[in-house]
Write a protein that holds these residues in place. Structure first.
Motif, PDB file in Angstrom:
ATOM      1  N   LEU A 439     -28.720 -40.256 -45.739  1.00  0.00           N
ATOM      2  CA  LEU A 439     -28.115 -38.868 -45.952  1.00  0.00           C
ATOM      3  C   LEU A 439     -29.039 -37.953 -46.075  1.00  0.00           C
ATOM      4  O   LEU A 439     -30.312 -38.275 -46.737  1.00  0.00           O
ATOM      5  N   GLY A 442     -28.910 -36.971 -49.992  1.00  0.00           N
ATOM      6  CA  GLY A 442     -29.276 -37.881 -50.969  1.00  0.00           C
ATOM      7  C   GLY A 442     -29.777 -37.637 -52.207  1.00  0.00           C
ATOM      8  O   GLY A 442     -30.701 -36.910 -52.271  1.00  0.00           O
ATOM      9  N   SER A 446     -25.955 -38.526 -57.986  1.00  0.00           N
ATOM     10  CA  SER A 446     -24.326 -38.650 -57.354  1.00  0.00           C
ATOM     11  C   SER A 446     -24.298 -39.979 -56.507  1.00  0.00           C
ATOM     12  O   SER A 446     -23.323 -40.581 -56.526  1.00  0.00           O
ATOM     13  N   ASN A 447     -25.527 -40.137 -55.736  1.00  0.00           N
ATOM     14  CA  ASN A 447     -25.295 -41.701 -54.932  1.00  0.00           C
ATOM     15  C   ASN A 447     -25.201 -42.939 -55.971  1.00  0.00           C
ATOM     16  O   ASN A 447     -24.332 -43.694 -55.674  1.00  0.00           O
TER      17      ASN A 447
END
Ligand code: FAD
Length: 536
Positions: A439, A442, A446-447
């Protein structure tokens, strides 16, 4: 003497940047030159699974910042150093060479970064310079919104209610627009120690994180660098309508979006946000993750310009609150940034194939999965998930979208992530790592938060027995089918429900794979394993 602003990967902007603004005020008050520093560390990027796309985005933005700072006669000096453990020493040497009386930086809340900064603080004490680490990433910084027992909230809804209350109680403090940095006097160019710093170059790429030229071109178009682009992205979200055929990120600076304040994507967000077949959301995540725009600026932009205006708790504002929430979790429960589940009991869940617990590495060692031998089927299932060949159209479209664009709509992220964890029973850390590696937005907090939510191992997570039916989710997230048709062109001729769940005969005709697992069977297996951690 001088003052140093140490820029980090998450604050790549000049406007509304707390540490930079404070450093500049300090320099001006004491009539000292301001110098900015950025440290590039490939070992760190490897240890944190940084994607080549995110690194390339960082470098593109650094180049743009360097130009803007040069206009203020502030040099941006970059150090590229291979050894992670030697970084604090490198920084201290740099501060000594510049005879710095103070260094300012925005706080990074991840464990390794905090450990590194503690070393700088210790050196500051013994060597007599000021080290100032300030909150900047969140709208409401960690440690402010706490439960009655003074603990970090582990449930989102009460957190969000307390968050908005706190915010509205002191808007000038939380939403203050930081002062722009003052220009250095022209005379910095005559300062022997500083003059050479202007020659420091931002590298074009970092070995091991190069993008192939086509991907670089695509990323550059879809996610142009710089604060102007980030602000334009925000403006368009607030003031223009969704463009139905724009499910793929496109250049926000290109023409084509008409202002429609009453029917903007913001006003339609509550109703439309789960649709992946048009551009319903802001697509600001790469810019927020890299700090090219501040979360404060996003909230401010949603407020009326009247005096004493309050922040309304609309859906979009609540998403920014989710971002703050996951940063608070990372800061309050550091185990989650060390590869461990928030809910400790879920550490015993039996996964298919490689388990990645204790995969946390300080960057000196390689990740060493448990000795358990991976099953061939699960290895092959992981590969099919990554390459979008699972036989579930919405999952395949989502995973191909990640690969091609480095971005994915939130609802489809949830569907793809849950499929890996619950249908394939693959350790959520395998997916967390893959998303980080691919991503452009990234972001550890949050990931990790997103993955632990779908895996039912995190704070306020999805209950283990709530397992998405990928077919139903597909018709909800992609009602027109445009998203699937775009990313899975083999299915372009499939019509109606067949697009979301192609019968075997249609799949054969269109050369599309059959489902690699059966929905009901795998759902039952997941419920069984999650209900009784430790048993297969
Ligand atoms: P919008 O809907 O316009 O929301 C505005 C902003 O709010 C986003 O840019 C983002 O900063 C924040 N936000 C929105 N939803 C969430 C959320 N659920 N959690 C935290 N913040 C949120 N987001 C990342 O920024 N980086 C990641 O690495 C990341 N990985 C994720 C992994 C999984 C498995 C899941 C389910 C979600 C992940 N998210 C991540 C959250 C979310 O999917 C993205 O922030 C969102 O899709 C970005 O699109 P947008 O900017 O158009 O969001």
């Amino acid at each position: 003497e001088s003052v140093v602003y140490w820029m980090r990967m998450g604050d790549l902007r000049i406007s509304d940047n707390r540490a930079l603004s404070l450093a500049s005020a300090h320099a001006k008050k004491n009539k000292l030159p301001l110098v900015s520093l950025f440290v590039l560390n490939p070992q760190d990027y490897k240890a944190h699974d940084r994607s080549a796309r995110r690194i390339d985005f960082t470098l593109r933005n650094l180049a743009s910042i360097k130009d803007s700072l040069a206009k203020l006669h502030i040099p941006l000096y970059t150090i590229t150093h291979p050894k992670r453990r030697e970084i604090p020493g490198q920084i201290i040497t740099f501060l000594e060479q510049l005879n710095a009386s103070a260094v300012y930086a925005n706080i990074e809340y991840e464990v390794d970064e905090l450990r590194r900064d503690i070393q700088i603080c210790k050196a500051a004490k013994s060597k007599g310079f000021g080290a100032h680490f300030v909150h900047d990433k969140c709208v409401v910084e960690p440690g402010v919104v706490l439960t009655k027992e003074n603990r970090t909230y582990a449930v989102y809804s009460p957190y969000q209610r307390a968050w908005i209350k706190k915010l509205n109680a002191n808007i000038p403090h939380f939403l203050e627009d930081c002062q722009e940095p003052h220009p250095n006097p022209q005379s910095v160019y005559e300062n022997k120690n500083i003059k050479d710093l202007f020659n420091s170059q931002v590298p074009q790429s970092i070995p091991g994180f190069e993008l192939d030229p086509d991907d670089r071109k695509r990323m550059d178009l879809a996610w142009p660098a710089g604060e102007i682009a980030a602000n334009e992205m925000l403006r368009r979200f607030l003031h223009t309508k969704s463009r139905t055929s724009q499910m793929v990120p496109s250049n926000p600076l290109a023409d084509g979006a008409e202002d429609s304040p009453k029917h903007s994507r913001l006003t339609a967000y509550d109703a439309d946000r789960d649709n992946a077949d048009k551009d319903t959301t802001s697509r600001l995540s790469p810019y927020l993750a890299a700090g090219i725009i501040s979360a404060r600026a996003c909230i401010r932009a949603t407020m009326p310009s009247t005096k004493n205006a309050h922040v309304e708790s609309g859906r979009w504002v609540q998403e920014i609150a989710w971002r703050d929430f996951y940063v608070c979790i990372l800061a309050g429960y550091p185990r989650v940034s060390m590869g461990r589940p928030y809910q400790e009991k879920s550490a015993d869940i039996v996964w298919e194939g490689p388990a990645l617990d204790n995969a946390y590495t300080d960057g000196e060692q390689q990740i060493n999965p448990k000795a358990e031998l991976p099953l061939t089927t699960s290895e092959s299932n992981i590969e099919k998930w990554k390459s979008g060949q699972t036989g579930y159209p919405i999952v395949d479209a989502g995973m191909r979208c990640v690969k091609e664009t480095g971005y994915l709509h939130n609802r489809v992220r949830m569907i793809c992530a849950m499929f890996l964890v619950k249908h394939l029973m693959i350790d959520w850390r395998v997916g967390e790592k893959y998303f980080m590696e691919n991503l452009i937005d990234g972001d550890l907090a949050s990931n990790n938060g997103g993955w632990q939510w779908v895996a039912s191992t995190g704070v306020d997570a999805c209950p283990y027995f709530r397992i998405f039916n990928p077919y139903n989710q597909s018709s909800k997230a992609d009602p027109t089918g445009e998203f699937i048709r775009h990313f899975v062109p083999e299915l372009a001729r499939a019509r109606g429900p067949e697009l979301h769940n192609p019968p075997a005969s249609v799949a054969d005709k269109l050369k599309y794979p059959h489902p690699i697992v059966k929905h009901e069977e795998s759902r039952d297996r997941a419920i069984r394993r999650f209900k009784n951690p430790g048993t297969a």
